[in-house]
Design a protein around this motif. Structure first.
Motif, PDB file in Angstrom:
ATOM      1  N   LYS A 259       0.850  -1.183   0.000  1.00 39.86           N
ATOM      2  CA  LYS A 259       0.000   0.000   0.000  1.00 39.86           C
ATOM      3  C   LYS A 259       0.884   1.231   0.000  1.00 39.86           C
ATOM      4  CE  LYS A 259      -3.749  -2.234   2.483  1.00 39.86           C
ATOM      5  NZ  LYS A 259      -4.509  -2.311   3.740  1.00 39.86           N
ATOM      6  N   TYR A 260       0.389   2.234  -0.664  1.00 36.44           N
ATOM      7  CA  TYR A 260       1.155   3.463  -0.691  1.00 36.44           C
ATOM      8  C   TYR A 260       0.211   4.642  -0.645  1.00 36.44           C
ATOM      9  CZ  TYR A 260       4.750   6.798  -1.817  1.00 36.44           C
ATOM     10  OH  TYR A 260       5.625   7.836  -1.762  1.00 36.44           O
ATOM     11  N   PRO A 261       0.460   5.628   0.135  1.00 41.18           N
ATOM     12  CA  PRO A 261       1.485   5.655   1.169  1.00 41.18           C
ATOM     13  C   PRO A 261       1.065   4.790   2.350  1.00 41.18           C
ATOM     14  CG  PRO A 261       0.222   7.663   1.201  1.00 41.18           C
ATOM     15  CD  PRO A 261      -0.305   6.862   0.071  1.00 41.18           C
ATOM     16  N   TYR A 262       2.021   4.214   2.954  1.00 43.17           N
ATOM     17  CA  TYR A 262       1.708   3.246   3.990  1.00 43.17           C
ATOM     18  C   TYR A 262       1.279   3.922   5.290  1.00 43.17           C
ATOM     19  CZ  TYR A 262       2.104  -1.064   6.635  1.00 43.17           C
ATOM     20  OH  TYR A 262       1.827  -2.164   7.382  1.00 43.17           O
TER      21      TYR A 262
ATOM     22  N   PHE B 219      -0.031   5.198  -8.197  1.00 42.97           N
ATOM     23  CA  PHE B 219       0.968   4.915  -7.171  1.00 42.97           C
ATOM     24  C   PHE B 219       2.266   5.625  -7.482  1.00 42.97           C
ATOM     25  CE2 PHE B 219       4.744   2.092  -7.183  1.00 42.97           C
ATOM     26  CZ  PHE B 219       5.191   2.383  -5.913  1.00 42.97           C
ATOM     27  N   TYR B 220       2.723   5.490  -8.702  1.00 41.27           N
ATOM     28  CA  TYR B 220       4.042   6.042  -8.974  1.00 41.27           C
ATOM     29  C   TYR B 220       3.995   7.560  -9.042  1.00 41.27           C
ATOM     30  CZ  TYR B 220       8.818   6.211 -10.521  1.00 41.27           C
ATOM     31  OH  TYR B 220      10.158   6.467 -10.585  1.00 41.27           O
ATOM     32  N   MET B 221       2.873   8.104  -9.463  1.00 43.61           N
ATOM     33  CA  MET B 221       2.775   9.557  -9.441  1.00 43.61           C
ATOM     34  C   MET B 221       2.953  10.079  -8.028  1.00 43.61           C
ATOM     35  SD  MET B 221      -0.011  10.986 -12.125  1.00 43.61           S
ATOM     36  CE  MET B 221      -1.316  10.605 -11.040  1.00 43.61           C
TER      37      MET B 221
ATOM     38  N   ASP C 199       6.279  12.453  -3.693  1.00 44.23           N
ATOM     39  CA  ASP C 199       6.918  12.382  -2.385  1.00 44.23           C
ATOM     40  C   ASP C 199       8.432  12.393  -2.487  1.00 44.23           C
ATOM     41  OD1 ASP C 199       4.413  12.233  -1.432  1.00 44.23           O
ATOM     42  OD2 ASP C 199       4.435  10.089  -0.986  1.00 44.23           O
ATOM     43  N   ARG C 200       8.948  11.861  -3.564  1.00 46.29           N
ATOM     44  CA  ARG C 200      10.384  11.675  -3.649  1.00 46.29           C
ATOM     45  C   ARG C 200      11.111  12.753  -4.440  1.00 46.29           C
ATOM     46  NH1 ARG C 200      13.359   7.284  -2.815  1.00 46.29           N
ATOM     47  NH2 ARG C 200      12.686   6.111  -0.986  1.00 46.29           N
ATOM     48  N   TYR C 201      10.540  13.080  -5.579  1.00 44.87           N
ATOM     49  CA  TYR C 201      11.332  13.842  -6.539  1.00 44.87           C
ATOM     50  C   TYR C 201      10.929  15.300  -6.683  1.00 44.87           C
ATOM     51  CZ  TYR C 201      12.736   9.163  -7.854  1.00 44.87           C
ATOM     52  OH  TYR C 201      13.214   7.880  -7.831  1.00 44.87           O
TER      53      TYR C 201
ATOM     54  N   GLU D 154       8.201  11.963 -14.096  1.00 42.30           N
ATOM     55  CA  GLU D 154       9.361  11.907 -13.216  1.00 42.30           C
ATOM     56  C   GLU D 154      10.441  12.882 -13.675  1.00 42.30           C
ATOM     57  OE1 GLU D 154      10.807   7.998 -12.428  1.00 42.30           O
ATOM     58  OE2 GLU D 154      12.814   8.723 -11.948  1.00 42.30           O
ATOM     59  N   LEU D 155      10.723  12.853 -14.963  1.00 37.50           N
ATOM     60  CA  LEU D 155      11.778  13.740 -15.451  1.00 37.50           C
ATOM     61  C   LEU D 155      11.363  15.195 -15.334  1.00 37.50           C
ATOM     62  CD1 LEU D 155      13.241  11.892 -18.535  1.00 37.50           C
ATOM     63  CD2 LEU D 155      13.958  11.866 -16.155  1.00 37.50           C
ATOM     64  N   PHE D 156      10.099  15.427 -15.586  1.00 37.75           N
ATOM     65  CA  PHE D 156       9.629  16.807 -15.490  1.00 37.75           C
ATOM     66  C   PHE D 156       9.755  17.314 -14.063  1.00 37.75           C
ATOM     67  CE2 PHE D 156       6.572  20.167 -14.987  1.00 37.75           C
ATOM     68  CZ  PHE D 156       6.683  20.881 -16.165  1.00 37.75           C
ATOM     69  N   CYS D 157       9.392  16.466 -13.136  1.00 40.49           N
ATOM     70  CA  CYS D 157       9.446  16.908 -11.747  1.00 40.49           C
ATOM     71  C   CYS D 157      10.886  17.094 -11.275  1.00 40.49           C
ATOM     72  CB  CYS D 157       8.730  15.902 -10.851  1.00 40.49           C
ATOM     73  SG  CYS D 157       6.960  15.956 -11.015  1.00 40.49           S
TER      74      CYS D 157
END
Lengths: 96, 709
Positions: free
Chosen positions: B62-65, B95-97, B102-104, B262-265
């Motif tokens: 699950k995300y976010p956990y 999920f990956y968005m 959160d990450r990038y 991802e690259l855009f962010c």
């Protein structure tokens, strides 16, 4: 049990702690559910899928655009009477 | 059951049919019978591995956990989307968005990510105003015009693309070139035709959003100036489609979408100005799939230390098995249905009181009466207990007439048209997703439901002697109604017995009670055969129900209960009956004799010819003659059918059922095929037969069903 009572349903005493939720399918049909504010939404989701003959794995239930966690209850989301849940069918794409 | 055979069969047929794109695709959807193109990555190497059963709805992670209110749950089924050649689905995209966010995303960057359903909701309605109302609340907690970037993934026509709204709140005249408001469109296929519609709809959305959130409100707290009306047009919000790397295949656009984001962010300005197709190299895309898979496994391990890691699972060939829904879901729904039956009218009246149902007002009187009745009934404690559960009321625009039904009917009438599930399926069944649908519906639902059916039917047919076996926790109410339904069950059972295929005999035959008795006695022995026989009964009952009004309610109940399953059932079992005009198990002894006499004489003369003629003759007889002849024919045909059945479920009981019939001997004498049937070990050819038959019959079946409707 429930701190936030919905006075909108005067007909039965129990209604105070229950709310009507509307689940809108993507085909335009709607199903009304009467659910306690403290009942996990999973029951609602399962019942809807069963009723519509949908594979539960292929739909997502959204409340105000956010996926709901079936283990949570309407109270957790501050759902109110006559609120609407969206039943969205799995999307896939690869482009032909 | 058929799948078992299928799987064993597969290695032989694999070389001819598979074009595996990846040697590393691990999960094999074995219950997908028609994976002829190897899209699930089957290859023979996989078969050297030990198998491991996994459930399609197993939660991977699950995300976010941490915050579980709007989690995205990745289940086992979603993992199959990550294999090479597969389409990504919304769960993985979303999920990956969020993972990217959160990450990038730099913390000083204000972004908002709509999920992939946003655009669909927005554009489902005819005009943008209605569409906006659908998604009005989606941005309730956000000020979109304060954002730097708004990401809108779009899924349309099986294609993923992306729109990024850049600086929507900025004034184009006052802001620097790098901060100009604009729409960026990223499409790995670069379809120009869609530009206009997308841009118009998003501008329309923003215009309404502005009107709804900003118009008339003070610019800043305490200031007297208020926001003026703002209409987004091509001038103040131009639409740009940067030239970006494109996909060279037909399945990767979802991965491209994620890679764009991802690259855009990671480097927004570069994204805006990226007019060069060399933004990234397209060989990063297949890596991204693996990365996503590894990421999910990694998060899974973090969340559940006991879970197998990716490497550990790679040692196995994962076989997705479908869960038998009976123990879990069945009892639940039954209770719900009854609840709905009891509460239906009150709930509807409540809905009226809230002004939701104008149409229902006409029937208020009926409802009030029903309420009185209901209150009497609901005085039971059970009902109060049930009140804790979910109560279901269906408001369907199409059917409102159900209110006139009796209470028993209501519970099921509100779930009315059995079309909905099929229509849903139809929506999904677009050419590209056919596989997916096959996975979801055919494999999981049909087989499970078939089993489901079998068990249910067994339980019902043998209810008198046996206690209902499969639904363990079936609620008490169900039994209440069971009284009414038992009768119907018997009806259906003998109707089914004597019910030859729908085509030959349009009008339902008068049920013969002795036959019913026979049936009930036979049924325990014939369990395996019944699954096939049963569905026809249902149909028969459906047709008959129209004529017989009041009694049919129980039948309706039955039907509707299994409504979900019927759609699939229709396809599988009926075909057999329709094609060969079969009434499966022989009900009366006299019939076999007649058929045997005819058949034996004929068969002695022409054995081989008879085989060929068999089908036509049977159909003619059944159509012309009535119950007995039809049944006799059915016996003969049933052998043919049973062949097919046998191939699927390699269980002895089928044979026993056949042996019970006198015809069996005759047929065995007449035909060579029966021998093979008795010999059982003839799976491969028969298997092919089954496939062909099923496919052919499906069409016929559907036609029949339409006609009936």
């Amino acid at each position: 049990m429930s701190t936030k009572e919905e006075p909108g349903v005067p007909q039965e005493k129990k209604e105070e702690e229950q709310i009507n939720l509307r689940v809108a399918n993507s085909d335009g049909s709607e199903v009304y559910f009467k659910i306690k504010k403290t009942t996990p939404l999973k029951k609602l989701c399962d019942a809807f899928c069963q009723r519509q003959g949908i594979n539960p794995n292929s739909v997502r239930f959204l409340f105000e655009g956010q996926r709901i966690n079936p283990d949570r209850t309407p109270k957790d989301y501050n759902m109110e009477n006559e609120d609407q849940l969206d039943c969205a069918i799995e999307q896939q794409g690869g482009s032909f | 059951m058929g799948k078992l055979v299928e799987e064993k069969m597969y290695p032989e047929t694999a070389p001819a049919t598979t074009k595996t794109r990846s040697n590393k695709a691990r999960e094999v959807i074995d219950n997908l019978d028609n994976d002829e193109y190897g899209v699930y990555g089957r290859d023979r190497g996989e078969y050297s591995k030990p198998t491991k059963d996994v459930y399609p709805d197993e939660i991977m992670m699950k995300y976010p956990y941490e915050t579980d209110e709007s989690q995205i749950t990745i289940i086992r089924n979603d993992m199959a989307r990550l294999k090479d050649g597969e389409f990504l689905n919304d769960s993985i995209i979303e999920f990956y968005m969020r993972y990217i966010k959160d990450r990038y995303v730099a913390k000083d960057l204000k972004t908002f990510f709509f999920n992939s359903f946003f655009f669909k909701r927005l554009t489902d309605k005819r005009n943008i105003q209605d569409g906006y109302n659908e998604v009005k609340k989606w941005s309730r907690n956000e000020d979109l015009f304060d954002k730097d970037f708004i990401f809108i993934p779009i899924n349309e026509h099986l294609h993923w693309s992306l729109v990024i709204v850049c600086y929507p709140g900025n004034d184009p005249e006052k802001s620097k070139p790098d901060y100009q408001p604009q729409l960026l469109y990223f499409d790995s296929l670069f379809k120009k035709s869609t530009h206009d519609s997308y841009s118009k709809k998003i501008r329309g959305y923003l215009t309404h959003e502005w009107k709804h959130r900003k118009l008339g409100k003070p610019l800043k707290e305490g200031s007297e100036d208020v926001f003026q009306e703002k209409i987004f047009t091509e001038d103040n919000l131009p639409f740009l489609a940067p030239h970006v790397p494109n996909q060279s295949n037909y399945y990767d656009c979802g991965v491209f979408l994620l890679h764009y984001i991802e690259l855009f962010c990671k480097a927004p300005k570069r994204g805006i100005q990226s007019e060069n197709p060399a933004w990234f190299r397209t060989n990063e895309i297949p890596k991204k799939r693996k990365m996503l898979k590894s990421l999910i496994y990694k998060l899974r391990k973090e969340q559940n230390p006991n879970a197998d890691s990716e490497e550990e699972e790679d040692k196995f060939r994962l076989v997705i098995v479908t869960r038998n829904p009976i123990p879990e879901s069945q009892p639940d729904t039954s209770s719900l249905e009854i609840l709905s039956s009891l509460e239906y009218r009150t709930a509807m009246s409540i809905a009226q009181s809230n002004g939701q149902d104008k149409i229902e007002e006409e029937k208020q009187e009926d409802i009030e009466e029903a309420e009185k009745e209901k209150k009497k009934k609901t005085s039971d404690k059970e009902d109060e207990e049930e009140d804790d559960d979910v109560k279901v009321n269906k408001k369907r625009v199409t059917k409102k007439d159900d209110d006139h039904c009796t209470e028993d009917e209501i519970s099921f009438s509100d779930r009315d048209s059995p079309d909905t599930p099929t229509s849903n399926n139809n929506e999904i069944i677009t050419p590209a997703t056919r596989r997916i649908v096959a996975k979801n519906t055919d494999s999981s639902s049909s087989d499970n439901e078939n089993e489901n059916l079998v068990k249910k039917f067994e339980s019902k047919s043998t209810r008198e002697s046996m206690s209902p076996p499969p639904p363990t926790s079936q609620p008490k109410e169900k039994e209440k109604k069971g009284d009414g339904m038992e009768i119907d069950d018997t009806q259906s059972s003998f109707e089914f017995e004597f019910s030859p295929p729908p085509k030959p005999r349009p009008s339902p035959e008068p049920p013969v009670k002795p036959a019913a008795g026979l049936k009930s006695k036979q049924s325990p022995k014939q369990k395996p055969a019944e699954p096939f026989t049963k569905p026809p009964a249902r149909y028969q009952s459906s047709s008959s129900s129209a004529s017989s009004c009041s009694e049919s309610s129980g039948d309706d109940n039955e039907k509707k209960k299994k409504k979900s399953s019927t759609t699939t059932k229709r396809k599988k079992p009926e075909p057999k009956t329709t094609k060969k005009a079969v009434s499966p198990p022989p009900s009366s002894e006299s019939e076999p004799s007649s058929s045997s006499s005819e058949s034996s004489s004929e068969s002695e003369d022409d054995k081989k010819k008879k085989k060929k003629k068999k089908k036509p003759t049977t159909t003619i007889r059944s159509s012309g003659s009535k119950s007995k002849d039809a049944n006799s024919d059915g016996d003969e045909d049933s052998d043919g059918d049973i062949k097919i059945r046998e191939d699927k479920p390699p269980t002895p009981p089928n044979i026993t059922t056949i042996s019970d019939d006198d015809d069996d001997n005759n047929n065995g004498a007449q035909l060579t095929k029966p021998k093979s049937r008795n010999g059982k070990p003839v799976p491969p050819p028969s298997k092919k037969l089954t496939n062909i038959d099923l496919s052919d019959m499906d069409a016929e079946l559907e036609e029949d069903f339409k006609k009936k409707k």
